[in-house]
Design a protein around this motif. Structure first.
Motif, short mmCIF file in Angstrom:
data_model
loop_
_atom_site.label_atom_id
_atom_site.label_comp_id
_atom_site.label_asym_id
_atom_site.label_seq_id
_atom_site.Cartn_x
_atom_site.Cartn_y
_atom_site.Cartn_z
N PRO A 258 0.83 -1.20 0.00
CA PRO A 258 0.00 0.00 0.00
C PRO A 258 0.87 1.26 0.00
N GLN A 259 0.24 2.37 -0.35
CA GLN A 259 0.98 3.63 -0.34
C GLN A 259 1.42 3.98 1.08
N ARG A 260 2.50 4.73 1.15
CA ARG A 260 3.08 5.08 2.46
C ARG A 260 3.56 6.53 2.40
N PHE A 261 3.33 7.26 3.49
CA PHE A 261 3.70 8.67 3.51
C PHE A 261 4.39 9.02 4.82
N LEU A 262 4.96 10.23 4.88
CA LEU A 262 5.71 10.67 6.05
C LEU A 262 4.77 11.01 7.19
N ALA A 263 5.26 10.79 8.41
CA ALA A 263 4.47 11.04 9.62
C ALA A 263 5.30 11.86 10.59
N PRO A 264 4.64 12.58 11.51
CA PRO A 264 5.38 13.33 12.52
C PRO A 264 6.35 12.41 13.27
N GLY A 265 7.56 12.89 13.47
CA GLY A 265 8.59 12.11 14.14
C GLY A 265 9.55 11.43 13.19
N ASP A 266 9.15 11.25 11.93
CA ASP A 266 10.06 10.66 10.95
C ASP A 266 11.24 11.61 10.71
N VAL A 267 12.44 11.05 10.66
CA VAL A 267 13.64 11.82 10.32
C VAL A 267 14.13 11.30 8.98
N LEU A 268 14.11 12.16 7.99
CA LEU A 268 14.46 11.80 6.62
C LEU A 268 15.90 12.20 6.36
N VAL A 269 16.70 11.23 5.93
CA VAL A 269 18.12 11.46 5.64
C VAL A 269 18.32 11.24 4.14
N THR A 270 18.73 12.29 3.45
CA THR A 270 18.89 12.25 1.99
C THR A 270 20.36 12.42 1.67
N TRP A 271 20.85 11.66 0.69
CA TRP A 271 22.28 11.77 0.37
C TRP A 271 22.50 11.78 -1.14
N GLY A 276 27.20 14.76 0.51
CA GLY A 276 26.92 14.59 1.93
C GLY A 276 25.48 14.21 2.17
N THR A 277 25.05 14.38 3.42
CA THR A 277 23.70 13.99 3.82
C THR A 277 22.94 15.21 4.33
N LEU A 278 21.67 15.23 4.00
CA LEU A 278 20.73 16.30 4.36
C LEU A 278 19.68 15.65 5.25
N THR A 279 19.53 16.16 6.47
CA THR A 279 18.65 15.54 7.45
C THR A 279 17.56 16.51 7.87
N ASN A 280 16.32 16.02 7.86
CA ASN A 280 15.18 16.87 8.24
C ASN A 280 14.17 16.02 9.00
N ARG A 281 13.69 16.58 10.11
CA ARG A 281 12.68 15.91 10.94
C ARG A 281 11.29 16.43 10.58
N MET A 282 10.35 15.51 10.46
CA MET A 282 8.96 15.88 10.20
C MET A 282 8.23 16.10 11.52
N VAL A 283 7.51 17.19 11.62
CA VAL A 283 6.78 17.51 12.83
C VAL A 283 5.34 17.85 12.48
N SER A 284 4.45 17.71 13.45
CA SER A 284 3.03 18.00 13.21
C SER A 284 2.78 19.49 13.36
N ALA A 285 1.70 19.94 12.71
CA ALA A 285 1.30 21.34 12.84
C ALA A 285 0.77 21.60 14.23
#
Length: 285
Positions: A258-271, A276-285
Motif C-alpha cells: 500500500p501507499q506510504r507517507f511521512l508522519a510526525p517524528g520521521d527523520v528523513l536522511v537524503t544523500w 553529503g547527507t541532508l537531514t530533516n525531521r517531520m513535525v506536526s502542525a
C-alpha cells in the motif's frame, strides 16, 4: 570547494570547520550566501588563491548551536523535473517522457539541513534529488558548454503533498510541492572539480532508523544534467544562483502498495555521493 549557509552567512569549508567568507575576504565578498553566484568567476579565482589558516575567522564547532540555512537561500528561479528516471515513471504508471516535464518549487519552500518540516494535512511524500546550482547565466546552451555554467551540486528533497499535487482537472504540481520547508537543500554546494564524474552519482534517502526508501544513480536519468540545461535554456534564460531539481529515482511512497507517507517524528536522511547527507525531521502542525 564546499560552500554552506552557516547562521545566515556564506561560509567556505576549511578542513573540519568553516571560514566566514566576508571576514576572510576583507569584505570583498559579502556575507549573503546568495550573492556569491552573481560574481562566481571572481569568487572562484579568489578562493583558489585564499590562504585558509589558523588566523582565519573560523567556525570551529558545527554543533547544535549552528543553524544550517538553505545552501542557496534566494534563487530567482527554481526548476524541477518530473519523471526523470525510468523506474520512477514505471512506478507512477506513466510512460517515459519524450520531453522533460517541468514545474517549479516556490522559493518560500526552501529550508536547510537539520531544520524541521511541518507536515500539512494530506499525504506528504519524499523524493531524493540531485540539485544543480547555476554559476553563470546562459541562454541556448549546448551539451558541450552546459557544465561550464554550473557552480556546483547539492542535495535536495522534493517533498510533495500528493492530494493537492494531483487535484484535477489540472494537477497542482507547483503548489503541492511548495509548502514551507518542502525544498530542503544542502548541507553544502560542492564544486564540480570535487567529483570524478558528476554525471554518475549515487543518491537516495532513508529514515533515521536505517530503512532505505530510495537508492539510485544519476547516470540513469532520462535527461542528464547537460540535456536539462540545453532544454531549459532554450526557453528561459538561466540565471546565476538558479536551482534545478533534476528528478527522483523509484521508491516514493505514492508508488508503493500500500501507499506510504511521512508522519510526525520521521527523520528523513537524503544523500548524494560526494556531497553529503541532508537531514530533516517531520513535525506536526
Amino acid at each position: 570547494m564546499r560552500l554552506a549557509n552557516i547562521n545566515g552567512r556564506l561560509a567556505l569549508r576549511a578542513g573540519d570547520g568553516f571560514v566566514d567568507v566576508a571576514s576572510t575576504s576583507g569584505e570583498r565578498f559579502g556575507p549573503d550566501p546568495q550573492s556569491v553566484y552573481t560574481s562566481w568567476p571572481e569568487f572562484t579565482a579568489w578562493a583558489r588563491e585564499a590562504t585558509l589558516d589558523g588566523d582565519t575567522p573560523e567556525i570551529t564547532e558545527v554543533g547544535a548551536d549552528v543553524v544550517w540555512g538553505p545552501a542557496v537561500p534566494a534563487p530567482r528561479q527554481i526548476f524541477a523535473i518530473g519523471l526523470n528516471y525510468r523506474d520512477h515513471a514505471r512506478e507512477s504508471g506513466i510512460a517515459v517522457p519524450e520531453e522533460p516535464p517541468v514545474f517549479t518549487k516556490f522559493p518560500t519552500s526552501l529550508t536547510g539541513h537539520g531544520q524541521d518540516v511541518v507536515l500539512p494535512e494530506g499525504s506528504v511524500d519524499w523524493e531524493a534529488e540531485l540539485v544543480v546550482v547555476m554559476g553563470r547565466a546562459c541562454r541556448h546552451a549546448t551539451r558541450e558548454t552546459a557544465w561550464q555554467h554550473v557552480a556546483g551540486l547539492t542535495v535536495g528533497q522534493d517533498l510533495s503533498e500528493r492530494r493537492l499535487q494531483l487535484t484535477g482537472p489540472v494537477p497542482q504540481f507547483s503548489l503541492g510541492k511548495s509548502y514551507p520547508g518542502f525544498a530542503p537543500v544542502g548541507p553544502e554546494v560542492v564544486t564540480l572539480d570535487e567529483f570524478d564524474d558528476p554525471d554518475d552519482l549515487e543518491l537516495g534517502c532513508r529514515l533515521e532508523d536505517g530503512e532505505i526508501l530510495q537508492k539510485g544513480r544519476t547516470s540513469n536519468m532520462v535527461f542528464d544534467v547537460p540535456e536539462l540545461i540545453v532544454r531549459l535554456s532554450a526557453v528561459c534564460p538561466l540565471l546565476p544562483g538558479d536551482l534545478i531539481f533534476t528528478g527522483t529515482p523509484a521508491g516514493v511512497g505514492a508508488g508503493r502498495t500500500p501507499q506510504r507517507f511521512l508522519a510526525p517524528g520521521d527523520v528523513l536522511v537524503t544523500w548524494v555521493e560526494g556531497i553529503g547527507t541532508l537531514t530533516n525531521r517531520m513535525v506536526s502542525a
